[in-house]
Scaffold this motif. Structure first.
Motif, PDB file in Angstrom:
ATOM      1  N   GLY A  97       0.802  -1.208   0.000  1.00  0.00           N
ATOM      2  CA  GLY A  97       0.000   0.000   0.000  1.00  0.00           C
ATOM      3  C   GLY A  97       0.839   1.264   0.000  1.00  0.00           C
ATOM      4  O   GLY A  97       0.547   2.229  -0.738  1.00  0.00           O
ATOM      5  N   ALA A 100       2.408   1.767  -3.376  1.00  0.00           N
ATOM      6  CA  ALA A 100       1.420   2.226  -4.359  1.00  0.00           C
ATOM      7  C   ALA A 100       1.283   3.738  -4.312  1.00  0.00           C
ATOM      8  O   ALA A 100       1.169   4.406  -5.349  1.00  0.00           O
ATOM      9  CB  ALA A 100       0.067   1.564  -4.096  1.00  0.00           C
ATOM     10  N   VAL A 101       1.314   4.294  -3.113  1.00  0.00           N
ATOM     11  CA  VAL A 101       1.228   5.744  -2.957  1.00  0.00           C
ATOM     12  C   VAL A 101       2.552   6.412  -3.322  1.00  0.00           C
ATOM     13  O   VAL A 101       2.585   7.455  -3.975  1.00  0.00           O
ATOM     14  CB  VAL A 101       0.824   6.100  -1.517  1.00  0.00           C
ATOM     15  CG1 VAL A 101       0.981   7.590  -1.248  1.00  0.00           C
ATOM     16  CG2 VAL A 101      -0.620   5.684  -1.262  1.00  0.00           C
ATOM     17  N   GLY A 114      -3.964   1.972  -2.559  1.00  0.00           N
ATOM     18  CA  GLY A 114      -3.135   1.808  -1.368  1.00  0.00           C
ATOM     19  C   GLY A 114      -3.964   1.689  -0.102  1.00  0.00           C
ATOM     20  O   GLY A 114      -3.676   0.862   0.770  1.00  0.00           O
ATOM     21  N   THR A 117      -5.769  -1.763  -0.123  1.00  0.00           N
ATOM     22  CA  THR A 117      -4.800  -2.837   0.110  1.00  0.00           C
ATOM     23  C   THR A 117      -4.325  -2.860   1.559  1.00  0.00           C
ATOM     24  O   THR A 117      -4.319  -3.907   2.219  1.00  0.00           O
ATOM     25  CB  THR A 117      -3.586  -2.666  -0.823  1.00  0.00           C
ATOM     26  OG1 THR A 117      -4.029  -2.680  -2.178  1.00  0.00           O
ATOM     27  CG2 THR A 117      -2.575  -3.779  -0.609  1.00  0.00           C
ATOM     28  N   THR A 118      -3.957  -1.689   2.055  1.00  0.00           N
ATOM     29  CA  THR A 118      -3.446  -1.612   3.417  1.00  0.00           C
ATOM     30  C   THR A 118      -4.531  -1.945   4.433  1.00  0.00           C
ATOM     31  O   THR A 118      -4.284  -2.666   5.421  1.00  0.00           O
ATOM     32  CB  THR A 118      -2.879  -0.207   3.696  1.00  0.00           C
ATOM     33  OG1 THR A 118      -1.893   0.102   2.709  1.00  0.00           O
ATOM     34  CG2 THR A 118      -2.246  -0.133   5.078  1.00  0.00           C
ATOM     35  N   LEU A 161      -2.769   7.287   4.571  1.00  0.00           N
ATOM     36  CA  LEU A 161      -2.017   7.525   3.344  1.00  0.00           C
ATOM     37  C   LEU A 161      -2.315   8.919   2.784  1.00  0.00           C
ATOM     38  O   LEU A 161      -1.421   9.579   2.240  1.00  0.00           O
ATOM     39  CB  LEU A 161      -2.351   6.443   2.308  1.00  0.00           C
ATOM     40  CG  LEU A 161      -1.913   5.030   2.709  1.00  0.00           C
ATOM     41  CD1 LEU A 161      -2.371   4.015   1.672  1.00  0.00           C
ATOM     42  CD2 LEU A 161      -0.397   4.958   2.877  1.00  0.00           C
TER      43      LEU A 161
END
Length: 261
Positions: A97, A100-101, A114, A117-118, A161
């Motif tokens: 995650g 991804a960010v 992200g 997923t996280t 995020l």
């Protein structure tokens, strides 16, 4: 149904677990902010540190809280391989995650991917950790509260995020970390309130390790890692400070001599 006690040690375990969640969130946010200000290998290293901090903080929060978990009429043991697997899942999925960010070109899409997923990784860690619990009886779950706990995990991860992408000042990061710690703790206790246990008394010894034999030493070790990493990040110069230092050390070019008339 057996009586469940989520704070057998009083407010010590909930308070300490909240502190660990806040420290992990704060460290993860600071490392992500550092990562976004750099490129190449340095960005990758900061993102890995951020993921390990968040994953460690969340896992430590969960199992410190579990130190205060008890069920009347039965002892509790923990399956060691499954418990370690829950830690690995927390690390790997949070890392996915965060990366991804950190590397996403479309920040909106990267934030959604992200966060999802996280959040699912955090929920997976929680329920893998619960699957590692061994007791005399059957464990059941309230589907509505389980779904709510997963939703809280996804929203909390997405908010964390987003904060990493948009919050820069240390004061704002601190406030965001306190909020994130509360969100992660809420996810944990929502998931725990979803648990029901039907105790079946037995004299057979339970497999696995007790919380004090395994969970406590591991939580102390991971907590020490968080504190040491926090000190390293606090003492490590930012990209701006390194640039300013390099500029100050650059020798001043002397003016070229003017030709005489």
């Amino acid at each position: 149904m057996g009586h469940l006690d989520h704070a057998a040690l009083g407010w010590l375990t909930p308070a300490l677990s909240y502190v660990m969640a806040c420290i992990g969130a704060a460290l993860g946010l600071r490392c992500t902010v550092r990562a976004l200000a750099t490129t190449g290998r340095s960005r990758r290293n900061w993102l890995v540190t951020a993921a390990s901090a968040i994953g460690t903080g969340i896992w430590t929060m969960h199992f410190v809280a579990m130190l205060g978990f008890g069920v009347a009429g039965t002892d509790i043991r923990y399956d060691v391989p499954l418990t370690l697997l829950s830690l690995l899942v927390a690390m790997v999925v949070v890392c996915a995650g965060v990366f991804a960010v950190g590397y996403g070109r479309d920040r909106g899409r990267a934030l959604l991917v992200g966060g999802l997923t996280t959040g699912l990784g955090v929920a997976s860690m929680h329920y893998l950790g619960m699957a590692a619990v061994r007791l005399h009886g059957d464990v059941t779950y309230d589907p509505l509260l389980v779904g709510l706990s997963v939703l809280i995990a996804v929203v909390a991860a997405t908010a964390a995020l987003w904060a990493a992408l948009n919050i820069k000042s240390p004061v704002a990061v601190t406030i965001a970390s306190l909020i994130m710690g509360a969100a992660v703790s809420s996810m944990h206790y929502t998931g725990m309130f979803a648990v029901g246990v039907r105790v079946t008394p037995s004299a057979v010894a339970l497999p696995g390790a007790t919380a004090m034999q395994f969970i406590f030493p591991l939580a102390v070790g991971l907590g020490s890692y968080l504190f040491l990493t926090s000190a390293f990040v606090a003492l490590s110069p930012t990209a701006g400070e390194r640039a300013a230092s390099a500029s100050a050390q650059r020798p001043v070019q002397s003016a070229a001599p003017q030709p005489r008339s």
